[in-house]
Design a protein around this motif. Structure first.
Motif, PDB file in Angstrom:
ATOM      1  N   GLN A 174       3.622  14.034 -12.110  1.00 37.69           N
ATOM      2  CA  GLN A 174       3.942  14.095 -13.542  1.00 37.69           C
ATOM      3  C   GLN A 174       2.745  14.625 -14.337  1.00 37.69           C
ATOM      4  OE1 GLN A 174       6.859  13.379 -15.149  1.00 37.69           O
ATOM      5  NE2 GLN A 174       7.847  13.063 -13.168  1.00 37.69           N
ATOM      6  N   TYR A 175       1.540  14.164 -13.994  1.00 41.32           N
ATOM      7  CA  TYR A 175       0.342  14.656 -14.682  1.00 41.32           C
ATOM      8  C   TYR A 175       0.118  16.148 -14.400  1.00 41.32           C
ATOM      9  CZ  TYR A 175      -1.319  10.242 -16.638  1.00 41.32           C
ATOM     10  OH  TYR A 175      -1.448   9.092 -17.386  1.00 41.32           O
ATOM     11  N   ASP A 176       0.430  16.586 -13.175  1.00 36.10           N
ATOM     12  CA  ASP A 176       0.322  18.011 -12.861  1.00 36.10           C
ATOM     13  C   ASP A 176       1.305  18.817 -13.707  1.00 36.10           C
ATOM     14  OD1 ASP A 176      -1.670  17.519 -11.015  1.00 36.10           O
ATOM     15  OD2 ASP A 176      -0.334  17.632  -9.259  1.00 36.10           O
ATOM     16  N   ALA A 177       2.519  18.279 -13.897  1.00 28.95           N
ATOM     17  CA  ALA A 177       3.510  18.953 -14.740  1.00 28.95           C
ATOM     18  C   ALA A 177       3.010  19.046 -16.186  1.00 28.95           C
ATOM     19  CB  ALA A 177       4.848  18.222 -14.674  1.00 28.95           C
ATOM     20  N   ILE A 178       2.378  17.997 -16.655  1.00 23.04           N
ATOM     21  CA  ILE A 178       1.827  18.000 -18.020  1.00 23.04           C
ATOM     22  C   ILE A 178       0.726  19.044 -18.131  1.00 23.04           C
ATOM     23  CG2 ILE A 178       0.489  16.659 -19.688  1.00 23.04           C
ATOM     24  CD1 ILE A 178       2.042  14.171 -18.650  1.00 23.04           C
ATOM     25  N   LYS A 179      -0.112  19.117 -17.117  1.00 21.74           N
ATOM     26  CA  LYS A 179      -1.190  20.109 -17.118  1.00 21.74           C
ATOM     27  C   LYS A 179      -0.598  21.516 -17.163  1.00 21.74           C
ATOM     28  CE  LYS A 179      -5.392  21.335 -14.627  1.00 21.74           C
ATOM     29  NZ  LYS A 179      -6.214  21.073 -13.442  1.00 21.74           N
ATOM     30  N   GLY A 180       0.466  21.728 -16.390  1.00 24.62           N
ATOM     31  CA  GLY A 180       1.152  23.025 -16.414  1.00 24.62           C
ATOM     32  C   GLY A 180       1.718  23.331 -17.795  1.00 24.62           C
ATOM     33  N   MET A 181       2.327  22.327 -18.419  1.00 24.01           N
ATOM     34  CA  MET A 181       2.855  22.510 -19.780  1.00 24.01           C
ATOM     35  C   MET A 181       1.734  22.879 -20.752  1.00 24.01           C
ATOM     36  SD  MET A 181       5.455  19.230 -20.076  1.00 24.01           S
ATOM     37  CE  MET A 181       5.788  19.437 -21.821  1.00 24.01           C
ATOM     38  N   TYR A 182       0.608  22.214 -20.618  1.00 29.08           N
ATOM     39  CA  TYR A 182      -0.513  22.455 -21.512  1.00 29.08           C
ATOM     40  C   TYR A 182      -1.090  23.862 -21.291  1.00 29.08           C
ATOM     41  CZ  TYR A 182      -4.899  21.943 -24.012  1.00 29.08           C
ATOM     42  OH  TYR A 182      -5.940  22.136 -24.882  1.00 29.08           O
ATOM     43  N   ASN A 183      -1.245  24.258 -20.020  1.00 29.79           N
ATOM     44  CA  ASN A 183      -1.766  25.595 -19.725  1.00 29.79           C
ATOM     45  C   ASN A 183      -0.838  26.680 -20.270  1.00 29.79           C
ATOM     46  OD1 ASN A 183      -4.022  24.539 -18.449  1.00 29.79           O
ATOM     47  ND2 ASN A 183      -3.151  24.706 -16.397  1.00 29.79           N
ATOM     48  N   LYS A 184       0.457  26.469 -20.115  1.00 30.96           N
ATOM     49  CA  LYS A 184       1.435  27.423 -20.643  1.00 30.96           C
ATOM     50  C   LYS A 184       1.346  27.475 -22.166  1.00 30.96           C
ATOM     51  CE  LYS A 184       6.320  28.585 -20.551  1.00 30.96           C
ATOM     52  NZ  LYS A 184       7.667  28.189 -20.139  1.00 30.96           N
ATOM     53  N   ASP A 223       0.831  -1.211   0.000  1.00 33.79           N
ATOM     54  CA  ASP A 223       0.000   0.000   0.000  1.00 33.79           C
ATOM     55  C   ASP A 223       0.863   1.257   0.000  1.00 33.79           C
ATOM     56  OD1 ASP A 223      -2.247  -1.617   0.021  1.00 33.79           O
ATOM     57  OD2 ASP A 223      -2.671  -1.326   2.157  1.00 33.79           O
ATOM     58  N   GLN A 224       1.925   1.243   0.805  1.00 39.42           N
ATOM     59  CA  GLN A 224       2.829   2.398   0.855  1.00 39.42           C
ATOM     60  C   GLN A 224       3.540   2.600  -0.484  1.00 39.42           C
ATOM     61  OE1 GLN A 224       5.399   1.626   4.214  1.00 39.42           O
ATOM     62  NE2 GLN A 224       3.844   2.220   5.719  1.00 39.42           N
ATOM     63  N   LEU A 225       3.987   1.510  -1.069  1.00 42.63           N
ATOM     64  CA  LEU A 225       4.672   1.592  -2.361  1.00 42.63           C
ATOM     65  C   LEU A 225       3.723   2.114  -3.436  1.00 42.63           C
ATOM     66  CD1 LEU A 225       7.307   0.993  -3.890  1.00 42.63           C
ATOM     67  CD2 LEU A 225       6.439  -1.323  -4.286  1.00 42.63           C
ATOM     68  N   ALA A 226       2.511   1.597  -3.454  1.00 47.39           N
ATOM     69  CA  ALA A 226       1.519   2.042  -4.444  1.00 47.39           C
ATOM     70  C   ALA A 226       1.191   3.516  -4.254  1.00 47.39           C
ATOM     71  CB  ALA A 226       0.251   1.188  -4.341  1.00 47.39           C
ATOM     72  N   GLU A 247       4.029   0.285 -16.351  1.00 44.37           N
ATOM     73  CA  GLU A 247       5.163  -0.478 -15.827  1.00 44.37           C
ATOM     74  C   GLU A 247       5.031  -0.736 -14.328  1.00 44.37           C
ATOM     75  OE1 GLU A 247       8.637   1.772 -16.856  1.00 44.37           O
ATOM     76  OE2 GLU A 247       8.385   1.398 -19.003  1.00 44.37           O
ATOM     77  N   ARG A 248       4.417   0.195 -13.636  1.00 41.02           N
ATOM     78  CA  ARG A 248       4.301   0.039 -12.180  1.00 41.02           C
ATOM     79  C   ARG A 248       3.029  -0.668 -11.758  1.00 41.02           C
ATOM     80  NH1 ARG A 248       6.776   5.719  -9.899  1.00 41.02           N
ATOM     81  NH2 ARG A 248       8.909   5.307 -10.567  1.00 41.02           N
ATOM     82  N   PHE A 249       1.897  -0.336 -12.400  1.00 44.91           N
ATOM     83  CA  PHE A 249       0.603  -0.835 -11.935  1.00 44.91           C
ATOM     84  C   PHE A 249      -0.060  -1.837 -12.869  1.00 44.91           C
ATOM     85  CE2 PHE A 249       0.973   3.337  -9.836  1.00 44.91           C
ATOM     86  CZ  PHE A 249       0.827   2.939  -8.520  1.00 44.91           C
ATOM     87  N   GLY A 250       0.527  -2.100 -14.017  1.00 42.19           N
ATOM     88  CA  GLY A 250      -0.079  -3.012 -14.978  1.00 42.19           C
ATOM     89  C   GLY A 250      -0.029  -4.459 -14.515  1.00 42.19           C
ATOM     90  N   GLN A 282       1.884   6.337  -6.986  1.00 39.87           N
ATOM     91  CA  GLN A 282       0.741   7.100  -7.483  1.00 39.87           C
ATOM     92  C   GLN A 282       0.981   8.601  -7.309  1.00 39.87           C
ATOM     93  OE1 GLN A 282      -1.954   5.713  -9.178  1.00 39.87           O
ATOM     94  NE2 GLN A 282      -2.166   7.872  -9.685  1.00 39.87           N
ATOM     95  N   GLN A 283       1.611   8.976  -6.202  1.00 38.70           N
ATOM     96  CA  GLN A 283       1.927  10.381  -5.981  1.00 38.70           C
ATOM     97  C   GLN A 283       2.901  10.880  -7.045  1.00 38.70           C
ATOM     98  OE1 GLN A 283       3.781  11.211  -2.197  1.00 38.70           O
ATOM     99  NE2 GLN A 283       3.378  13.400  -2.350  1.00 38.70           N
ATOM    100  N   GLU A 284       3.911  10.089  -7.369  1.00 37.40           N
ATOM    101  CA  GLU A 284       4.864  10.466  -8.421  1.00 37.40           C
ATOM    102  C   GLU A 284       4.155  10.645  -9.762  1.00 37.40           C
ATOM    103  OE1 GLU A 284       7.929   7.493  -8.498  1.00 37.40           O
ATOM    104  OE2 GLU A 284       8.630   7.975  -6.476  1.00 37.40           O
ATOM    105  N   ILE A 285       3.251   9.737 -10.064  1.00 39.49           N
ATOM    106  CA  ILE A 285       2.516   9.817 -11.335  1.00 39.49           C
ATOM    107  C   ILE A 285       1.607  11.046 -11.343  1.00 39.49           C
ATOM    108  CG2 ILE A 285       0.698   8.682 -12.676  1.00 39.49           C
ATOM    109  CD1 ILE A 285       2.136   6.004 -11.937  1.00 39.49           C
ATOM    110  N   ASN A 286       0.958  11.321 -10.226  1.00 38.54           N
ATOM    111  CA  ASN A 286       0.110  12.507 -10.139  1.00 38.54           C
ATOM    112  C   ASN A 286       0.922  13.786 -10.335  1.00 38.54           C
ATOM    113  OD1 ASN A 286      -2.127  10.907  -9.690  1.00 38.54           O
ATOM    114  ND2 ASN A 286      -2.137  11.214  -7.468  1.00 38.54           N
TER     115      ASN A 286
END
Length: 172
Positions: A62-72, A49-52, A105-108, A56-60
């Motif tokens: 990354q998605y926030d960074a993508i959202k920032g890139m898109y907004n910019k 659970d801790q690892l997941a 790779e992590r959750f599949g 998941q936090q790392e992936i979130n």
């Protein structure tokens, strides 16, 4: 005469079938309760659970960074040339693909979390299954069902619940 013979054969077959069913011994266990009572299993679940959560936090992030890139990109789009727009779109798409690949790779089904789960939990589950098999063999049970699982049991008499016996066998 023929009907009487057919009825006799049918009656004999039904009686033979029901006597065969009566000879089978059936029991049930609650695998959820058994596994939750094993400290090593609880520790393994907590680690997973801790690892997941960490992944998941790392992936979130990354998605926030993508959202920032898109907004910019959206804000600057009118100022960019066609080539610059294409380059930014390609960067965003490549970043999204990278994050989706990381997630797979992590959750599949063949991912790192599954492999870690196999490493931590499978030996515990195997020991429980061996204890159940040994219990069934030594006591002559034909079937042991998991009450906690979705095995299709709608009713099970507590008389047949052998969870406590398996827990005692695991402690020995």
């Amino acid at each position: 005469m023929r009907i009487r013979t057919s009825l006799f054969i049918l009656l004999f077959a039904v009686l033979g079938f029901t006597s065969t069913l009566g000879a089978q011994k059936i029991a049930s266990v609650d695998m959820e309760r058994i596994l939750s009572s094993i400290t090593e299993y609880q520790d393994a679940q907590e680690q997973l659970d801790q690892l997941a959560a960490k992944w998941q936090q790392e992936i979130n992030q990354q998605y926030d960074a993508i959202k920032g890139m898109y907004n910019k990109y959206q804000a600057e789009q009118v100022l960019l040339s066609e080539d610059q727009r294409k380059q930014r779109e390609d960067e965003i798409i490549a970043k999204e693909k990278s994050v989706r690949d990381m997630q797979r790779e992590r959750f599949g089904p063949e991912g790192s979390l599954f492999a870690r789960r196999q490493e931590l939990v499978k030996p515990i589950q195997d020991a429980v299954y061996e204890a159940i098999e040994s219990y069934a063999t030594t006591r002559g049970y034909d079937f042991i069902f998991d009450r906690a699982g979705s095995a299709g049991i709608i009713f099970s008499s507590p008389t047949y619940d052998k969870t406590d016996d398996i827990l005692r066998a695991l402690k020995n």
